[in-house]
Write a protein that holds these residues in place. Structure first.
Motif, PDB file in Angstrom:
ATOM      1  N   LEU A  87      51.845  39.372  35.165  1.00 37.84           N
ATOM      2  CA  LEU A  87      51.595  38.156  35.945  1.00 37.84           C
ATOM      3  C   LEU A  87      50.196  37.601  35.666  1.00 37.84           C
ATOM      4  N   ILE A  88      49.203  38.500  35.517  1.00 35.68           N
ATOM      5  CA  ILE A  88      47.833  38.048  35.248  1.00 35.68           C
ATOM      6  C   ILE A  88      47.740  37.390  33.876  1.00 35.68           C
ATOM      7  N   LEU A  89      48.378  37.982  32.883  1.00 34.48           N
ATOM      8  CA  LEU A  89      48.233  37.497  31.510  1.00 34.48           C
ATOM      9  C   LEU A  89      49.156  36.325  31.186  1.00 34.48           C
ATOM     10  N   PHE A 312      48.000  27.292  36.967  1.00 36.09           N
ATOM     11  CA  PHE A 312      48.126  28.736  37.160  1.00 36.09           C
ATOM     12  C   PHE A 312      47.420  29.464  36.035  1.00 36.09           C
ATOM     13  N   GLU A 313      46.111  29.225  35.882  1.00 33.97           N
ATOM     14  CA  GLU A 313      45.382  29.899  34.815  1.00 33.97           C
ATOM     15  C   GLU A 313      45.084  31.339  35.215  1.00 33.97           C
ATOM     16  N   VAL A 314      44.248  32.038  34.434  1.00 37.15           N
ATOM     17  CA  VAL A 314      44.140  33.489  34.586  1.00 37.15           C
ATOM     18  C   VAL A 314      43.574  33.893  35.949  1.00 37.15           C
ATOM     19  N   ASN A 319      44.902  35.976  41.506  1.00 34.22           N
ATOM     20  CA  ASN A 319      45.094  35.843  42.953  1.00 34.22           C
ATOM     21  C   ASN A 319      46.527  36.153  43.348  1.00 34.22           C
ATOM     22  N   ALA A 320      47.477  35.654  42.539  1.00 31.98           N
ATOM     23  CA  ALA A 320      48.884  35.904  42.839  1.00 31.98           C
ATOM     24  C   ALA A 320      49.252  37.373  42.644  1.00 31.98           C
ATOM     25  N   ALA A 321      48.535  38.047  41.748  1.00 33.44           N
ATOM     26  CA  ALA A 321      48.888  39.433  41.426  1.00 33.44           C
ATOM     27  C   ALA A 321      48.688  40.373  42.605  1.00 33.44           C
ATOM     28  N   PHE A 322      47.622  40.139  43.399  1.00 32.08           N
ATOM     29  CA  PHE A 322      47.392  41.056  44.527  1.00 32.08           C
ATOM     30  C   PHE A 322      47.871  40.478  45.863  1.00 32.08           C
ATOM     31  N   SER A 323      48.459  39.294  45.838  1.00 32.25           N
ATOM     32  CA  SER A 323      48.892  38.663  47.079  1.00 32.25           C
ATOM     33  C   SER A 323      50.306  39.060  47.489  1.00 32.25           C
ATOM     34  N   ALA A 324      50.975  39.849  46.676  1.00 34.78           N
ATOM     35  CA  ALA A 324      52.346  40.246  46.999  1.00 34.78           C
ATOM     36  C   ALA A 324      52.559  41.696  46.585  1.00 34.78           C
ATOM     37  N   TRP A 327      49.780  44.810  47.487  1.00 34.07           N
ATOM     38  CA  TRP A 327      48.521  45.058  46.769  1.00 34.07           C
ATOM     39  C   TRP A 327      47.345  44.277  47.361  1.00 34.07           C
ATOM     40  N   ASN A 328      47.493  43.723  48.566  1.00 32.73           N
ATOM     41  CA  ASN A 328      46.470  42.830  49.115  1.00 32.73           C
ATOM     42  C   ASN A 328      45.086  43.465  49.216  1.00 32.73           C
ATOM     43  N   SER A 329      45.022  44.763  49.427  1.00 33.49           N
ATOM     44  CA  SER A 329      43.729  45.425  49.640  1.00 33.49           C
ATOM     45  C   SER A 329      42.976  45.705  48.346  1.00 33.49           C
ATOM     46  N   PHE A 330      43.578  45.410  47.212  1.00 31.35           N
ATOM     47  CA  PHE A 330      42.977  45.833  45.938  1.00 31.35           C
ATOM     48  C   PHE A 330      42.630  44.634  45.052  1.00 31.35           C
ATOM     49  N   TYR A 331      42.106  43.610  45.686  1.00 32.98           N
ATOM     50  CA  TYR A 331      41.718  42.397  44.949  1.00 32.98           C
ATOM     51  C   TYR A 331      40.487  42.622  44.071  1.00 32.98           C
ATOM     52  N   VAL A 332      39.613  43.572  44.473  1.00 36.45           N
ATOM     53  CA  VAL A 332      38.405  43.816  43.674  1.00 36.45           C
ATOM     54  C   VAL A 332      38.778  44.262  42.259  1.00 36.45           C
TER      55      VAL A 332
END
Length: 365
Positions: A87-89, A312-314, A319-324, A327-332
């Protein structure tokens, strides 16, 4: 001087260099009690910070697993990157076609690497390399030919979209910058004045205002057949912004040349375009190389601004990767991964620019 005397002199000089370095280190960091105390405190802080980062990022980290596995450890949760890296890439690009997005990014990377090879530094080879690389990128991403399904630009995202916006900005902006720089140096006052007014007018605006104008305002002012896709309007706005700054950099490089260069080329029988392409621009780019590298790095960093226009750039993909998925707690960890992508590109480009600048100085001696 005999060989024996030279060897004897070297033998006496080398120990003095080591001693002078040690004395210089002592003088700079341990000459007084206060300076020694400050040096030790700073050194202890650096070691503590380094150990804290290593302990968090590697020793206590979790590399695979679920969000529940990460919640019970004190280290980094790299499992979120392992689970959400697609999703990130690749963003919203169709899952089954993501190999095309990966190949497209590799095509642009290979193009950039070939551009750094002196063998391709000519007025014909370098544009040919970029046309081939950029064309391969677009065909792979867009599809609709060679049996590849069509993928609309609205589905592009992640690193591929960031790469596309950056490459398009430079590919369009660099030739435009050369044209603007030459027009501003025109001997016709009307052309030079209008070009200067255009350059200064664009430079007086922030990039985000130009991007908003291209994305939101232009559709209300242009006829329907000229509106086009929002992504291409934003790229055009970013390319114009890049071009006006790069034009001033090139113009500065031209002004750094000796005044007799153009007169000498005329005396040799060269026409205007031969003088510009063979004499003036190659030397101007050499003088303007550090500023040009800096401008290209800035252009890459500024691609992150398109996220506020809904692309929807990188960074948005991160942001979308940890929002669902819990994984919300691991945004760092996700932001560290995204930052490493930006750092890898900008640091590599900066170091290559420093190497190139040193090589050109050496070759010009």
């Amino acid at each position: 001087m005999s060989k024996e005397k030279v060897v004897a002199e070297i033998a006496t000089i080398q120990p003095m260099k080591s001693e002078s370095l040690l004395k210089g280190f002592q003088r700079d960091f341990f000459s007084t009690f206060g300076q020694s105390l400050l040096t030790l405190v700073c050194l202890a802080f650096v070691l503590w910070a380094a150990w804290t980062i290593v302990d968090w990022a590697f020793i206590k980290a979790v590399w695979t697993g679920t969000p529940e596995d990460c919640r019970n450890v004190a280290g980094a949760c790299w499992a979120v990157v392992a689970d959400r890296y697609r999703l990130i890439l690749f963003g919203l690009y169709p899952y089954a076609e993501q190999w095309r997005s990966a190949l497209a990014c590799l095509a642009i990377l290979l193009t950039a690497i070939l551009s750094c090879v002196p063998l391709f530094w000519s007025a014909k080879r370098l544009p040919a390399v970029w046309i081939a690389g950029y064309g391969a990128f677009y065909i792979l991403m867009k599809g609709g030919v060679f049996g590849m399904p069509l993928v609309l630009e609205t589905q592009w995202g992640g690193l591929a979209l960031t790469t596309f916006v950056f490459a398009s900005t430079v590919v369009i902006g660099m030739p435009l910058a050369i044209v603007l720089a030459l027009l501003r140096r025109s001997r016709l006052p009307v052309i030079s004045s209008v070009t200067a007014l255009f350059i200064d007018g664009i430079r007086s605006l922030p990039l985000i205002a130009i991007l908003f104008t291209a994305a939101i305002v232009l559709p209300f002012t242009l006829p329907d057949f000229l509106v086009g896709d929002k992504l291409y309007r934003v790229i055009l706005g970013a390319a114009v912004f890049f071009a006006v700054y790069q034009a001033e950099i090139i113009r500065g490089g031209i002004q750094a040349l000796a005044a007799g260069q153009e007169e000498a080329s005329v005396a040799l029988g060269l026409n205007y375009w031969q003088t510009i392409t063979r004499i003036i621009l190659p030397q101007a780019f050499r003088y303007a190389l550090p500023a040009t590298i800096n401008q290209v790095v800035i252009a890459f960093m500024e691609t992150s601004l398109i996220v506020i226009l809904g692309f929807f750039e990188v960074t948005a993909s991160g942001n979308a990767a940890f929002s669902a998925g819990g994984w919300n707690s691991f945004y760092v960890e996700v932001y560290v991964f995204v930052a490493l992508i930006y750092f890898t590109f900008t640091f590599s480009l900066s170091r290559y620019g420093a190497y190139l600048e040193k090589s050109l100085k050496t070759s010009s001696r």
